[in-house]
Design an enzyme around this catalytic site. Structure first.
Site, mmCIF file in Angstrom:
data_model
loop_
_atom_site.group_PDB
_atom_site.id
_atom_site.type_symbol
_atom_site.label_atom_id
_atom_site.label_comp_id
_atom_site.label_asym_id
_atom_site.label_seq_id
_atom_site.Cartn_x
_atom_site.Cartn_y
_atom_site.Cartn_z
ATOM 1 N N LEU A 126 5.718 -4.391 -3.158
ATOM 2 C CA LEU A 126 6.430 -3.973 -2.072
ATOM 3 C C LEU A 126 5.995 -4.664 -0.784
ATOM 4 O O LEU A 126 6.628 -5.413 -0.129
ATOM 5 C CB LEU A 126 6.472 -2.376 -1.717
ATOM 6 C CG LEU A 126 7.196 -1.623 -0.601
ATOM 7 C CD1 LEU A 126 8.677 -1.959 -0.622
ATOM 8 C CD2 LEU A 126 6.765 -0.242 -0.348
ATOM 9 N N GLY A 132 3.615 -4.105 5.776
ATOM 10 C CA GLY A 132 3.741 -2.804 4.998
ATOM 11 C C GLY A 132 4.414 -1.660 5.294
ATOM 12 O O GLY A 132 4.841 -0.951 4.689
ATOM 13 N N GLY A 339 -29.790 8.889 4.048
ATOM 14 C CA GLY A 339 -30.619 8.012 4.762
ATOM 15 C C GLY A 339 -30.407 6.371 4.443
ATOM 16 O O GLY A 339 -29.333 6.067 4.075
ATOM 17 N N GLU A 363 -0.590 3.224 0.563
ATOM 18 C CA GLU A 363 0.655 3.946 0.312
ATOM 19 C C GLU A 363 1.051 4.730 1.828
ATOM 20 O O GLU A 363 1.310 5.941 1.715
ATOM 21 C CB GLU A 363 0.480 5.004 -1.033
ATOM 22 C CG GLU A 363 0.177 3.981 -2.335
ATOM 23 C CD GLU A 363 0.348 4.917 -3.447
ATOM 24 O OE1 GLU A 363 1.145 5.695 -3.622
ATOM 25 O OE2 GLU A 363 -0.207 4.350 -4.540
HETATM 26 C C1 LIG Z 1 -6.755 -2.445 -1.830
HETATM 27 C C2 LIG Z 1 -5.178 -2.347 -1.508
HETATM 28 C C3 LIG Z 1 -4.214 -2.204 -2.670
HETATM 29 C C4 LIG Z 1 -2.803 -1.965 -2.336
HETATM 30 N N1 LIG Z 1 -1.918 -1.834 -3.424
HETATM 31 C C5 LIG Z 1 -0.636 -2.149 -2.995
HETATM 32 C C6 LIG Z 1 0.194 -2.054 -3.985
HETATM 33 O O1 LIG Z 1 0.126 -2.002 -5.313
HETATM 34 N N2 LIG Z 1 1.697 -2.261 -3.479
HETATM 35 C C7 LIG Z 1 2.385 -2.487 -2.640
HETATM 36 O O2 LIG Z 1 3.075 -2.703 -2.271
HETATM 37 N N3 LIG Z 1 1.153 -2.656 -1.346
HETATM 38 C C8 LIG Z 1 -0.095 -2.299 -1.687
HETATM 39 N N4 LIG Z 1 -0.948 -2.375 -0.581
HETATM 40 C C9 LIG Z 1 -0.445 -2.485 0.783
HETATM 41 C C10 LIG Z 1 -0.700 -1.258 1.555
HETATM 42 O O3 LIG Z 1 0.358 -0.432 1.378
HETATM 43 C C11 LIG Z 1 -0.509 -1.657 3.062
HETATM 44 O O4 LIG Z 1 -1.622 -2.395 3.527
HETATM 45 C C12 LIG Z 1 0.001 -0.587 3.977
HETATM 46 O O5 LIG Z 1 1.216 -0.014 3.736
HETATM 47 C C13 LIG Z 1 -0.252 -0.995 5.489
HETATM 48 O O6 LIG Z 1 0.596 -2.133 5.617
HETATM 49 P P1 LIG Z 1 0.067 -3.453 6.322
HETATM 50 O O7 LIG Z 1 -1.387 -3.817 5.957
HETATM 51 O O8 LIG Z 1 0.998 -4.571 6.493
HETATM 52 O O9 LIG Z 1 -0.295 -2.853 7.701
HETATM 53 P P2 LIG Z 1 0.785 -2.931 8.947
HETATM 54 O O10 LIG Z 1 2.178 -2.469 8.653
HETATM 55 O O11 LIG Z 1 0.955 -4.412 9.758
HETATM 56 O O12 LIG Z 1 0.109 -2.125 10.046
HETATM 57 C C14 LIG Z 1 -0.834 -2.438 11.028
HETATM 58 C C15 LIG Z 1 -1.338 -1.328 11.888
HETATM 59 O O13 LIG Z 1 -0.280 -0.888 12.836
HETATM 60 C C16 LIG Z 1 0.180 0.645 12.469
HETATM 61 N N5 LIG Z 1 1.380 0.794 12.647
HETATM 62 C C17 LIG Z 1 2.576 -0.012 12.038
HETATM 63 N N6 LIG Z 1 3.681 0.605 12.613
HETATM 64 C C18 LIG Z 1 3.441 1.369 13.587
HETATM 65 C C19 LIG Z 1 4.250 2.223 14.458
HETATM 66 N N7 LIG Z 1 5.426 2.217 14.301
HETATM 67 N N8 LIG Z 1 3.340 3.252 15.057
HETATM 68 C C20 LIG Z 1 2.093 3.237 15.245
HETATM 69 N N9 LIG Z 1 1.243 2.517 14.343
HETATM 70 C C21 LIG Z 1 2.025 1.425 13.662
HETATM 71 C C22 LIG Z 1 -0.699 0.706 10.992
HETATM 72 O O14 LIG Z 1 -0.594 2.079 10.774
HETATM 73 C C23 LIG Z 1 -1.703 0.020 10.949
HETATM 74 O O15 LIG Z 1 -2.743 0.828 11.624
HETATM 75 C C24 LIG Z 1 -2.359 -2.327 -0.856
HETATM 76 C C25 LIG Z 1 -3.125 -2.538 0.138
HETATM 77 C C26 LIG Z 1 -4.559 -2.636 -0.394
HETATM 78 C C27 LIG Z 1 -5.763 -2.989 0.793
#
Ligand SMILES: Cc1cc2nc3c(=O)[nH]c(=O)nc-3n(C[C@H](O)[C@H](O)[C@H](O)COP(=O)(O)OP(=O)(O)OC[C@H]3O[C@@H](n4cnc5c(N)ncnc54)[C@H](O)[C@@H]3O)c2cc1C
Length: 382
Positions: A126, A132, A339, A363
């Protein structure tokens, strides 16, 4: 109505997984984690135990249990290790569940027995490099129909279980028209589908997370999962459920911090007595137990609504928020109690510390959970 006592069957499952985590996972996971190796033998053993089939009917090779059974197993695994727990969580909740919930009879027949037995894993693609949290806004992957073939172009980030030796396919979300999102099965090994190197991660080091790219990838039209244009609704459902599972995993980590701390404070001495005799340490452990306990009640309550067929979006968001906070706070406190040893990789609490952070992100971030709770309370989108 208010009864959170586990049935005999649930308690038996919990104990079985508890024993497995203690006897099979705990002795080997530290080394695998440090080397960043995927735990193939543990995954095979979990497959033989039926853990990958827990919430699926027997006709699909499952155990005939429910989503709560999966949560109980995840909690017990994560008390010992989160890489193993997330491998199971993603395999079931993100890999097999979309096929079970939305797949055609042929897709279910072909894939579910392989997935529910743990023989193969599937992944859910996704998230993209562009974002994300805001999936429609950040998504660039497209799929167009060319006769009876989908042609897919784009990329995905951070996809769990996508590049193991036993990964069968990734279910990919893509734009299939103007604003229209659909999900499509892309088997590993399809020409043009490149599975990138494993990321070097802060935690979950024995789990598999990769970047994926799709360059004119061609798959048959029948690889569409469910109806065309229903992809958005599908992944919202999958993520709502998944949040309860991640909450259970978080509770396991939080409880594991209590387990490890209780052991350590009876052994470690300072100023002439066991550190567990100091009230400052006892209060820390009491707070840790309080967090694990309340977070467990939150995920039980969300799971109860899910199983009753009632709306559970708000409860799932609350459970994930409370439980991931509990995991982070407990990991910090447990490491402090240990510690300097808490900073050493040979102690499980160091691993818990590194594994806790992602629980506030994966998620759906904590901010996204707050957005969902605010929406459920009738507050307008910002
Ligand atoms: C180890 C790992 C495994 C994963 N596995 C999967 C998987 O199997 N499949 C999959 O599809 N994804 C997977 N992910 C992705 C994960 O779901 C996303 O990293 C997560 O949803 C956040 O998206 P992003 O990293 O693009 O952060 P962004 O969406 O870019 O967000 C960056 C920051 O902005 C904040 N933010 C964004 N919009 C707003 C808003 N409107 N108001 C306030 N704050 C906001 C967020 O909370 C965050 O703090 C995985 C991630 C990791 C690190």
């Amino acid at each position: 109505m208010i009864d959170f006592t586990l049935s005999d069957e649930q308690e038996e499952l919990r104990r079985t997984v508890e024993r497995f985590a203690r006897d099979t996972v705990a002795p080997v996971i530290g080394d695998l984690y440090e080397r960043g190796e995927f735990p193939y033998e543990i995954v095979a053993a979990m497959g033989r135990m039926g853990l990958f089939g827990l919430p699926f009917p027997e006709e699909h090779g499952g155990m005939g249990g429910d989503y709560f059974a999966l949560c109980l197993a995840l909690e017990e695994l994560a008390r010992v290790d989160s890489s193993v727990a997330i491998t199971l969580e993603a395999g079931v909740s993100l890999g097999a569940m979309p096929i079970y919930r939305f797949g055609s009879p042929e897709q279910r027949k072909r894939w579910l027995p392989l997935l529910t037995s743990g023989e193969k894993l599937a992944a859910f693609g996704l998230t993209e490099p562009g974002g994300g949290s805001d999936v429609p806004g950040g998504m660039r992957t497209t799929a167009r129909l060319d006769g009876d073939t989908w042609v897919i172009n784009g990329s995905k980030s951070f996809i769990t279980n996508s590049g193991t030796d036993i990964t069968a396919f990734v279910t990919v979300t893509a734009f299939t028209g103007d604003g229209e999102i659909s999900t499509i099965i892309v088997p590993n090994g399809t020409p043009g589908f490149t599975v990138g190197r494993k990321y070097s991660k802060v935690g979950w080091s024995a789990s598999d997370t990769r970047e994926l790219s799709f360059d004119d990838v061609r798959v048959p039209a029948e690889n569409l999962v469910g109806e065309r244009g229903r992809g958005y609704a599908q992944f919202l459902r999958i993520l709502d459920e998944g949040r309860i599972a991640i909450a259970a995993l978080s509770v396991g980590l939080a409880q594991g911090c209590v387990d490890e701390s209780l052991r350590y404070v009876r052994e470690r001495e300072a100023f002439g007595k066991e550190i567990g005799r100091y009230q400052a340490i006892q209060f820390k452990i009491a707070d840790m137990e309080m967090r694990a306990h309340t977070a467990r009640l939150a995920y039980y309550a969300a799971a109860a609504k899910l199983l009753a067929g009632e709306p559970f979006k708000k409860e799932a968001a609350i459970a994930k928020l409370v439980a991931s906070n509990a995991a982070m706070d407990n990991a910090r406190d447990a490491t402090q109690i240990f510690g300097g040893y808490g900073f050493m990789n040979e102690y499980a609490v160091g691993r818990f510390y590194r594994d806790a952070k992602i629980l506030e992100v994966g998620e759906g971030t904590s901010e996204v959970q707050r957005m969902l709770i605010a929406r459920a309370l009738g507050l307008p989108p910002s």
